[in-house]
Motif scaffolding. Sequence first.
Motif, PDB file in Angstrom:
ATOM      1  N   LYS A  30       1.217  -1.083  -0.091  1.00  0.00           N
ATOM      2  CA  LYS A  30      -0.228   0.115  -0.232  1.00  0.00           C
ATOM      3  C   LYS A  30       0.475   1.299   0.406  1.00  0.00           C
ATOM      4  CE  LYS A  30      -3.179  -2.353   2.755  1.00  0.00           C
ATOM      5  NZ  LYS A  30      -4.849  -2.473   3.787  1.00  0.00           N
ATOM      6  N   ASN A  31       0.173   2.415  -0.233  1.00  0.00           N
ATOM      7  CA  ASN A  31       0.808   3.718  -0.011  1.00  0.00           C
ATOM      8  C   ASN A  31       1.400   3.740   2.093  1.00  0.00           C
ATOM      9  OD1 ASN A  31       0.819   3.652  -2.849  1.00  0.00           O
ATOM     10  ND2 ASN A  31      -0.914   4.960  -2.619  1.00  0.00           N
ATOM     11  N   ASP A  32       1.477   3.229   1.956  1.00  0.00           N
ATOM     12  CA  ASP A  32       1.366   3.367   3.735  1.00  0.00           C
ATOM     13  C   ASP A  32       3.144   3.007   3.809  1.00  0.00           C
ATOM     14  OD1 ASP A  32       1.046   1.178   3.209  1.00  0.00           O
ATOM     15  OD2 ASP A  32      -1.088   0.922   5.226  1.00  0.00           O
ATOM     16  N   GLY A  33       3.736   2.434   3.048  1.00  0.00           N
ATOM     17  CA  GLY A  33       5.424   1.657   3.350  1.00  0.00           C
ATOM     18  C   GLY A  33       5.018   0.854   4.221  1.00  0.00           C
ATOM     19  N   TRP A  34       4.515  -0.067   3.764  1.00  0.00           N
ATOM     20  CA  TRP A  34       4.042  -1.834   4.276  1.00  0.00           C
ATOM     21  C   TRP A  34       3.923  -2.582   2.937  1.00  0.00           C
ATOM     22  CZ3 TRP A  34       3.835  -3.934   9.323  1.00  0.00           C
ATOM     23  CH2 TRP A  34       4.055  -3.514   9.588  1.00  0.00           C
ATOM     24  N   ILE A  35       5.500  -3.786   2.877  1.00  0.00           N
ATOM     25  CA  ILE A  35       5.566  -4.446   1.328  1.00  0.00           C
ATOM     26  C   ILE A  35       5.387  -5.539   2.323  1.00  0.00           C
ATOM     27  CG2 ILE A  35       6.742  -5.018  -0.046  1.00  0.00           C
ATOM     28  CD1 ILE A  35       8.715  -2.499   0.679  1.00  0.00           C
ATOM     29  N   SER A  36       4.058  -6.529   1.427  1.00  0.00           N
ATOM     30  CA  SER A  36       3.341  -7.785   1.485  1.00  0.00           C
ATOM     31  C   SER A  36       4.846  -8.775   1.386  1.00  0.00           C
ATOM     32  CB  SER A  36       2.211  -8.256   1.241  1.00  0.00           C
ATOM     33  OG  SER A  36       2.046  -8.743   1.027  1.00  0.00           O
ATOM     34  N   MET A  37       5.433  -9.747   1.944  1.00  0.00           N
ATOM     35  CA  MET A  37       6.186  -9.881   1.450  1.00  0.00           C
ATOM     36  C   MET A  37       5.172 -11.437   1.122  1.00  0.00           C
ATOM     37  SD  MET A  37       8.343  -9.859   4.997  1.00  0.00           S
ATOM     38  CE  MET A  37       9.122 -11.922   4.589  1.00  0.00           C
ATOM     39  N   PHE A  38       4.315 -11.854   1.177  1.00  0.00           N
ATOM     40  CA  PHE A  38       3.613 -12.995   0.256  1.00  0.00           C
ATOM     41  C   PHE A  38       2.266 -12.761  -0.529  1.00  0.00           C
ATOM     42  CE2 PHE A  38      -0.005 -15.719   1.521  1.00  0.00           C
ATOM     43  CZ  PHE A  38      -0.091 -17.121   0.339  1.00  0.00           C
ATOM     44  N   ASN A  39       2.150 -12.398  -2.074  1.00  0.00           N
ATOM     45  CA  ASN A  39       0.891 -12.699  -2.374  1.00  0.00           C
ATOM     46  C   ASN A  39      -0.267 -13.103  -2.510  1.00  0.00           C
ATOM     47  OD1 ASN A  39       1.303 -14.842  -3.738  1.00  0.00           O
ATOM     48  ND2 ASN A  39       2.922 -13.754  -5.396  1.00  0.00           N
ATOM     49  N   GLY A  40       0.011 -13.701  -2.028  1.00  0.00           N
ATOM     50  CA  GLY A  40      -1.647 -14.585  -1.552  1.00  0.00           C
ATOM     51  C   GLY A  40      -1.797 -16.265  -2.901  1.00  0.00           C
ATOM     52  N   LYS A  41      -0.699 -15.784  -3.483  1.00  0.00           N
ATOM     53  CA  LYS A  41      -0.972 -17.110  -4.539  1.00  0.00           C
ATOM     54  C   LYS A  41      -0.081 -18.524  -4.641  1.00  0.00           C
ATOM     55  CE  LYS A  41      -2.307 -13.031  -7.299  1.00  0.00           C
ATOM     56  NZ  LYS A  41      -1.975 -12.431  -8.764  1.00  0.00           N
ATOM     57  N   ASP A  42       1.474 -17.944  -4.003  1.00  0.00           N
ATOM     58  CA  ASP A  42       2.369 -18.768  -4.144  1.00  0.00           C
ATOM     59  C   ASP A  42       3.538 -18.769  -3.381  1.00  0.00           C
ATOM     60  OD1 ASP A  42       4.003 -17.063  -5.687  1.00  0.00           O
ATOM     61  OD2 ASP A  42       2.623 -17.465  -7.416  1.00  0.00           O
ATOM     62  N   ILE A  43       4.269 -19.310  -3.031  1.00  0.00           N
ATOM     63  CA  ILE A  43       5.854 -18.270  -2.586  1.00  0.00           C
ATOM     64  C   ILE A  43       6.849 -18.663  -3.549  1.00  0.00           C
ATOM     65  CG2 ILE A  43       5.046 -19.794  -1.006  1.00  0.00           C
ATOM     66  CD1 ILE A  43       6.162 -22.569  -1.396  1.00  0.00           C
ATOM     67  N   ASN A  44       7.263 -18.531  -4.940  1.00  0.00           N
ATOM     68  CA  ASN A  44       7.880 -18.352  -5.914  1.00  0.00           C
ATOM     69  C   ASN A  44       9.101 -17.342  -5.179  1.00  0.00           C
ATOM     70  OD1 ASN A  44       6.425 -20.050  -7.289  1.00  0.00           O
ATOM     71  ND2 ASN A  44       5.816 -18.176  -8.615  1.00  0.00           N
ATOM     72  N   ASP A  45       8.784 -16.603  -4.180  1.00  0.00           N
ATOM     73  CA  ASP A  45       8.974 -15.664  -4.463  1.00  0.00           C
ATOM     74  C   ASP A  45       9.978 -16.120  -2.497  1.00  0.00           C
ATOM     75  OD1 ASP A  45       9.408 -13.845  -5.365  1.00  0.00           O
ATOM     76  OD2 ASP A  45       7.484 -12.886  -4.609  1.00  0.00           O
ATOM     77  N   TRP A  46       9.237 -17.237  -2.106  1.00  0.00           N
ATOM     78  CA  TRP A  46      10.811 -17.961  -1.011  1.00  0.00           C
ATOM     79  C   TRP A  46      11.925 -18.982  -1.342  1.00  0.00           C
ATOM     80  CZ3 TRP A  46       8.546 -15.581   4.218  1.00  0.00           C
ATOM     81  CH2 TRP A  46       8.097 -14.869   4.160  1.00  0.00           C
ATOM     82  N   THR A  47      12.367 -19.122  -0.317  1.00  0.00           N
ATOM     83  CA  THR A  47      13.181 -20.328  -1.067  1.00  0.00           C
ATOM     84  C   THR A  47      12.909 -21.865   0.793  1.00  0.00           C
ATOM     85  OG1 THR A  47      15.116 -18.860  -2.124  1.00  0.00           O
ATOM     86  CG2 THR A  47      15.572 -22.020  -1.235  1.00  0.00           C
ATOM     87  N   THR A  48      12.382 -22.860  -0.122  1.00  0.00           N
ATOM     88  CA  THR A  48      12.145 -24.088   2.000  1.00  0.00           C
ATOM     89  C   THR A  48      13.749 -24.609   1.246  1.00  0.00           C
ATOM     90  OG1 THR A  48      11.717 -25.326  -0.197  1.00  0.00           O
ATOM     91  CG2 THR A  48       9.695 -24.464   0.565  1.00  0.00           C
ATOM     92  N   LYS A  49      13.542 -24.733   2.986  1.00  0.00           N
ATOM     93  CA  LYS A  49      14.622 -25.900   3.130  1.00  0.00           C
ATOM     94  C   LYS A  49      14.005 -27.245   3.976  1.00  0.00           C
ATOM     95  CE  LYS A  49      18.669 -28.297   4.445  1.00  0.00           C
ATOM     96  NZ  LYS A  49      19.069 -29.280   3.966  1.00  0.00           N
ATOM     97  N   ILE A  50      14.170 -28.078   4.168  1.00  0.00           N
ATOM     98  CA  ILE A  50      13.728 -29.361   4.579  1.00  0.00           C
ATOM     99  C   ILE A  50      15.162 -29.765   5.369  1.00  0.00           C
ATOM    100  CG2 ILE A  50      11.997 -31.422   4.473  1.00  0.00           C
ATOM    101  CD1 ILE A  50      10.251 -29.141   4.088  1.00  0.00           C
ATOM    102  N   TYR A  89      12.284 -19.133   3.812  1.00  0.00           N
ATOM    103  CA  TYR A  89      13.191 -18.040   4.232  1.00  0.00           C
ATOM    104  C   TYR A  89      12.988 -17.005   2.616  1.00  0.00           C
ATOM    105  CZ  TYR A  89      15.940 -20.858   6.528  1.00  0.00           C
ATOM    106  OH  TYR A  89      16.825 -21.268   7.252  1.00  0.00           O
ATOM    107  N   TYR A  90      12.871 -16.152   2.903  1.00  0.00           N
ATOM    108  CA  TYR A  90      11.805 -14.875   2.101  1.00  0.00           C
ATOM    109  C   TYR A  90      13.356 -14.687   0.737  1.00  0.00           C
ATOM    110  CZ  TYR A  90       9.724 -10.880  -0.060  1.00  0.00           C
ATOM    111  OH  TYR A  90       9.040  -9.950  -0.913  1.00  0.00           O
ATOM    112  N   ASN A  91      12.961 -14.534  -0.136  1.00  0.00           N
ATOM    113  CA  ASN A  91      14.386 -14.170  -0.760  1.00  0.00           C
ATOM    114  C   ASN A  91      14.297 -13.505  -0.919  1.00  0.00           C
ATOM    115  OD1 ASN A  91      14.089 -16.755  -1.698  1.00  0.00           O
ATOM    116  ND2 ASN A  91      13.199 -16.724  -3.287  1.00  0.00           N
ATOM    117  N   THR A  92      14.161 -11.487  -0.415  1.00  0.00           N
ATOM    118  CA  THR A  92      14.910 -10.499  -0.552  1.00  0.00           C
ATOM    119  C   THR A  92      15.458 -10.116   1.261  1.00  0.00           C
ATOM    120  OG1 THR A  92      13.396  -9.914  -2.058  1.00  0.00           O
ATOM    121  CG2 THR A  92      13.948  -7.787  -0.869  1.00  0.00           C
TER     122      THR A  92
END
Length: 117
Positions: A30-50, A89-92
């Motif tokens: 939003k314009n309030d400075g918050w940045i969403s780390m999750f787009n609600g659709k997929d975890i393409n911006d995240w890395t998994t480690k099991i 893990y979030y990639n950014t």
Amino acid sequence: MQKIPSIISCLIAALLLCQCSTVKSVTEEKNDGWISMFNGKDINDWTTKIHHYEVGDNYGDTFRVEDSIIKVRYDKYEGDFNERYGHLYYNTPYSYYHLVVEYRFVGELHPEPQVTL
């Protein structure tokens, strides 16, 4: 300076103790400075480690998106659990942040002990 993946992995690790955990983003960009780390659709911006698997191998579809929620599930694991805890893990990387997370536990957390008289 601590990176956001360390915080997220600690939160996710705590949630992984339950086999039916969920994590959901509660903000949108939003314009309030918050940045969403999750787009609600997929975890393409995240890395998994099991544990016991290579980085990026989301074994058993452990982390998945359903109904705009990141779900942590172990229902596709076969055999013993074998300490296959996971981290997401979030990639950014971020160095200055406030984190807002909504989570809940669903289902039976610990089976009731069977008492025989």
